[in-house]
Design a protein around this motif. Structure first.
Motif, PDB file in Angstrom:
ATOM      1  N   GLY A  22       0.835  -1.192   0.000  1.00 29.99           N
ATOM      2  CA  GLY A  22       0.000   0.000   0.000  1.00 29.99           C
ATOM      3  C   GLY A  22       0.868   1.239   0.000  1.00 29.99           C
ATOM      4  O   GLY A  22       1.713   1.416   0.882  1.00 29.99           O
ATOM      5  N   ILE A  23       0.709   2.094  -1.015  1.00 27.91           N
ATOM      6  CA  ILE A  23       1.461   3.352  -1.090  1.00 27.91           C
ATOM      7  C   ILE A  23       0.472   4.516  -1.151  1.00 27.91           C
ATOM      8  O   ILE A  23      -0.678   4.341  -1.563  1.00 27.91           O
ATOM      9  N   VAL A  24       0.908   5.694  -0.740  1.00 29.13           N
ATOM     10  CA  VAL A  24      -0.022   6.795  -0.500  1.00 29.13           C
ATOM     11  C   VAL A  24      -0.472   7.525  -1.763  1.00 29.13           C
ATOM     12  O   VAL A  24      -1.413   8.315  -1.706  1.00 29.13           O
ATOM     13  N   ALA A  25       0.193   7.284  -2.887  1.00 28.07           N
ATOM     14  CA  ALA A  25      -0.155   8.060  -4.076  1.00 28.07           C
ATOM     15  C   ALA A  25       0.128   7.280  -5.349  1.00 28.07           C
ATOM     16  O   ALA A  25       0.998   6.396  -5.378  1.00 28.07           O
ATOM     17  N   ASP A  26      -0.596   7.611  -6.370  1.00 31.78           N
ATOM     18  CA  ASP A  26      -0.364   7.120  -7.719  1.00 31.78           C
ATOM     19  C   ASP A  26       0.930   7.759  -8.230  1.00 31.78           C
ATOM     20  O   ASP A  26       1.092   8.978  -8.147  1.00 31.78           O
ATOM     21  N   PRO A  27       1.883   6.973  -8.756  1.00 32.71           N
ATOM     22  CA  PRO A  27       3.107   7.589  -9.298  1.00 32.71           C
ATOM     23  C   PRO A  27       2.811   8.622 -10.377  1.00 32.71           C
ATOM     24  O   PRO A  27       3.556   9.595 -10.532  1.00 32.71           O
ATOM     25  N   GLY A  28       1.739   8.413 -11.123  1.00 31.83           N
ATOM     26  CA  GLY A  28       1.364   9.371 -12.156  1.00 31.83           C
ATOM     27  C   GLY A  28       2.127   9.209 -13.455  1.00 31.83           C
ATOM     28  O   GLY A  28       1.606   9.452 -14.534  1.00 31.83           O
ATOM     29  N   THR A  29       3.379   8.783 -13.364  1.00 35.10           N
ATOM     30  CA  THR A  29       4.209   8.573 -14.545  1.00 35.10           C
ATOM     31  C   THR A  29       5.313   7.582 -14.209  1.00 35.10           C
ATOM     32  O   THR A  29       5.706   7.441 -13.050  1.00 35.10           O
ATOM     33  N   PRO A  68      -4.644   3.921 -13.499  1.00 37.54           N
ATOM     34  CA  PRO A  68      -4.495   5.209 -12.814  1.00 37.54           C
ATOM     35  C   PRO A  68      -5.506   5.371 -11.684  1.00 37.54           C
ATOM     36  O   PRO A  68      -6.686   5.061 -11.834  1.00 37.54           O
ATOM     37  N   GLY A  69      -4.984   5.835 -10.535  1.00 37.39           N
ATOM     38  CA  GLY A  69      -5.844   6.046  -9.382  1.00 37.39           C
ATOM     39  C   GLY A  69      -6.147   4.795  -8.591  1.00 37.39           C
ATOM     40  O   GLY A  69      -6.779   4.868  -7.529  1.00 37.39           O
ATOM     41  N   PHE A  91      -2.766   2.034  -4.538  1.00 34.05           N
ATOM     42  CA  PHE A  91      -2.700   3.454  -4.218  1.00 34.05           C
ATOM     43  C   PHE A  91      -3.798   3.783  -3.203  1.00 34.05           C
ATOM     44  O   PHE A  91      -4.989   3.785  -3.539  1.00 34.05           O
ATOM     45  N   ILE A  92      -3.409   4.049  -1.958  1.00 38.35           N
ATOM     46  CA  ILE A  92      -4.369   4.287  -0.875  1.00 38.35           C
ATOM     47  C   ILE A  92      -3.918   5.529  -0.110  1.00 38.35           C
ATOM     48  O   ILE A  92      -2.979   5.473   0.686  1.00 38.35           O
ATOM     49  N   SER A  93      -4.576   6.631  -0.305  1.00 34.98           N
ATOM     50  CA  SER A  93      -4.136   7.895   0.289  1.00 34.98           C
ATOM     51  C   SER A  93      -4.556   8.047   1.746  1.00 34.98           C
ATOM     52  O   SER A  93      -3.888   8.742   2.516  1.00 34.98           O
TER      53      SER A  93
END
Length: 577
Positions: free
Chosen positions: A72-79, A235-236, A279-281
């Motif tokens: 579990g990571i806090v953000a989408d890498p986005g790229t 994504p997301g 991705f889990i913020s």
């Protein structure tokens, strides 16, 4: 999650055991690998245990198991672009896909450092500004392209030209390809101990052929030199990284665990086959996912939940130093903090322990200098030194001197404190500083707080007209104190032509330059004492951060930028299979 809630009432009693407020981290020593002609490595761009086993391991009973780890990571890498700016999500994913020339590896338990040559055999220092880097001859990316010195030149050029982090290799001026496996680097004459090694640990390497074949600059189609490829990306939601169907170019070293053959724990392809990053913020959602078994590792653990994880045999916990959070003053003539009396008045109005309590619930370290005590260059004589301890009497005296010299009243003071909105502890830090300044001046309107996203924040700080105070985050995972010192305190090699505080103080810069060439107690103490005397920059705290996981994880390992080094960690696969 219901178990976590039930244990909150007992948290106050347990916290004193779980927290490390004011404690000291383990000291570091250095262990160089065999057959290296390089100077001691500089930036701790990757941190992990140094495994030096040279005998092949026994047969793996779970060799044919799926060996999937869910993180579990806090953000989408986005790229997945090879040369991005910092990303809270990307820092965990990108090292699974890309390698750098050199990896400087620190054991988080002992502090021992081993210098691994990831893609390079060695380098030769021809002169203080010329280095010949020799890469391995048998490197192939996951698409089968041969990696050569021309690709090193291509990556350096792309990073210098297009990366948001280009300033990290500003000391690399130009280069020349000598042959397929040798490249000469020309550097500035301001490089210090470990600085060239830092350059070698910074730039992700790809082949020019793969990058130019990508339809989107590898934003969603990454091709690196690790043994792993991106299998899917939603994504997301999540992304999945899995072993490539082609054999990893350095598989023999992974099988033998032989450092002399190029083995690096953080590129080991034998431990894990597939990694799914969710991705889990939200912290609570992440905690529930771990309790329900939806993820194996929670990288966003609330301090208040640590007693629960620590007391339950179904979980494992790892603590590591987070950011060094410092208060930086705009010392230029456009800010009232141009006056050292006002700087010291505020510095002595702040309690480091109050900051640690507010930002990290008291869990972490109050500091004695602009450094962690395990970083090379930190002096044992600094232990226990007085370092801007809260002193209301001294603060009032300095403030009175400021009012007298400036000819102003307390009601006239108006300053702007800026910080990054993407580092949660910074907002609380800013609030403590604001409260201290209000208490000092009796002026409730004296300090305005303004936050920016990380990218904007980095730009805003470059203009002295944009702020009076800012909160800075030094990297606690760097091997040398010089990395942070050079980045913040040395104005000779910054694009602004000044240090981060706009002091214009060339004597400070000279002292830093002296330390860059000689990490002796004399030079390092001269920098720290002068910095304190002028109160340009005060590093009050380093907070603790945590990961928690299931019993699957036997041993946690820090990776680049405090990422989860998935391939270097130890697993008990009997928990899953």
């Amino acid at each position: 999650m219901k178990k976590i809630v039930a244990l909150i009432l007992s948290f106050v009693m347990v916290l004193s055991l779980a927290a490390c407020g004011g404690g000291s981290a383990a000291p570091a020593t250095t262990a160089a690998p065999a057959e290296t002609t390089a100077a001691p490595a500089g930036g701790d761009e990757t941190t992990a245990p140094a495994e030096e086993t040279t005998e092949a391991e026994t047969e793996d009973p779970y060799k044919d198991a799926p060996k999937e780890v869910v993180v579990g990571i806090v953000a989408d890498p986005g790229t997945f672009y090879p040369w991005p700016g910092f990303s809270q999500g990307g820092r965990h994913v990108w090292p699974m896909l890309y390698q750098t020339l050199l990896s400087d590896v620190r054991d988080p338990e002992t502090g021992d450092i081993t210098h691994y040559h990831a893609l390079m055999d060695h380098y030769d220092e021809i002169s203080p500004t010329e280095y010949e880097v020799h890469i391995y001859e048998n490197i192939y990316d996951t698409a089968g392209n041969h990696f050569t010195a021309n690709d090193v030149a291509f990556c350096w050029d792309q990073f210098k030209t297009n990366s948001p982090a280009a300033s990290n290799i500003s000391g690399l001026l130009e280069w020349e390809v000598i042959d397929d496996y040798t490249i000469k680097a020309i550097t500035s004459d301001t490089l210090g101990i470990g600085d060239f090694d830092e350059i070698l640990t910074t730039v992700n390497m790809v082949t020019q052929a793969a990058f130019e074949a990508s339809p989107d600059g590898m934003a969603t189609t990454p091709v690196g030199t690790t043994g792993y490829v991106l299998e899917s990306y939603v994504p997301g939601s999540n992304c999945v990284v899995t072993l490539n169907d082609k054999e990893y170019w350095n598989q023999a070293a992974n099988d033998s665990k032989d450092i002399d053959a190029g083995y690096i724990p953080t590129s080991d392809t034998n431990n894990v086959k597939t990694v799914r990053f969710e991705f889990i913020s939200d912290q609570n959602t992440m905690a529930i996912a771990l309790e329900n078994g939806d993820i194996d590792i929670n990288t966003n653990v609330a301090v208040i939940d640590i007693p629960f994880y620590s007391s339950d045999d179904n979980y494992t916990v790892h603590q590591y130093p987070d950011n060094i959070l410092s208060l930086a003053f705009n010392c230029s003539d456009v800010s009232p903090f141009h006056d050292v009396n006002l700087r010291k008045a505020l510095a002595y109005s702040i309690s480091a322990q109050d900051l640690l309590d507010a930002c990290y619930d008291g869990d972490g370290w109050t500091l004695n200098a602009f450094a962690m005590d395990y970083q090379m260059g930190y002096q044992k004589s600094w232990d226990g030194r007085k370092y801007f301890e809260k002193d209301p009497t001294a603060a009032k005296g300095y403030f009175d001197d400021y009012l007298k010299s400036s000819g102003t009243a307390a009601s006239d003071l108006k300053v702007d404190l800026i910080y990054s909105s993407q580092i949660a502890a910074m907002e609380k830090y800013a609030q403590v500083v604001q409260a201290a300044l209000i208490e000092l001046t009796g002026n409730k309107d004296c300090c305005t707080l303004t936050s920016y996203d990380s990218a904007t924040y980095g730009t805003i700080k470059q203009d002295k007209n944009n702020f009076d105070l800012f909160i800075d985050n030094g990297l606690s995972n760097k091997t040398y104190i010089l990395y942070n010192w050079h980045l913040v305190l040395d104005g000779y090699d910054r694009t602004t032509g000044d240090d981060a505080m706009f002091s214009g103080d060339t004597h400070l810069w000279d002292l830093v330059e002296d330390a860059m060439g000689d990490l002796s107690e004399e030079h390092c103490t001269a920098v720290q004492d002068y910095l304190d005397e002028n109160c340009y920059y005060v590093s009050y705290i380093c907070g603790a951060a945590y990961w928690a996981g299931s019993k699957l994880i036997d041993k946690y390992v820090l990776g680049a930028k405090n990422s989860v080094a998935i391939t270097a960690m130890h697993y008990d696969w009997s928990v899953k299979y």
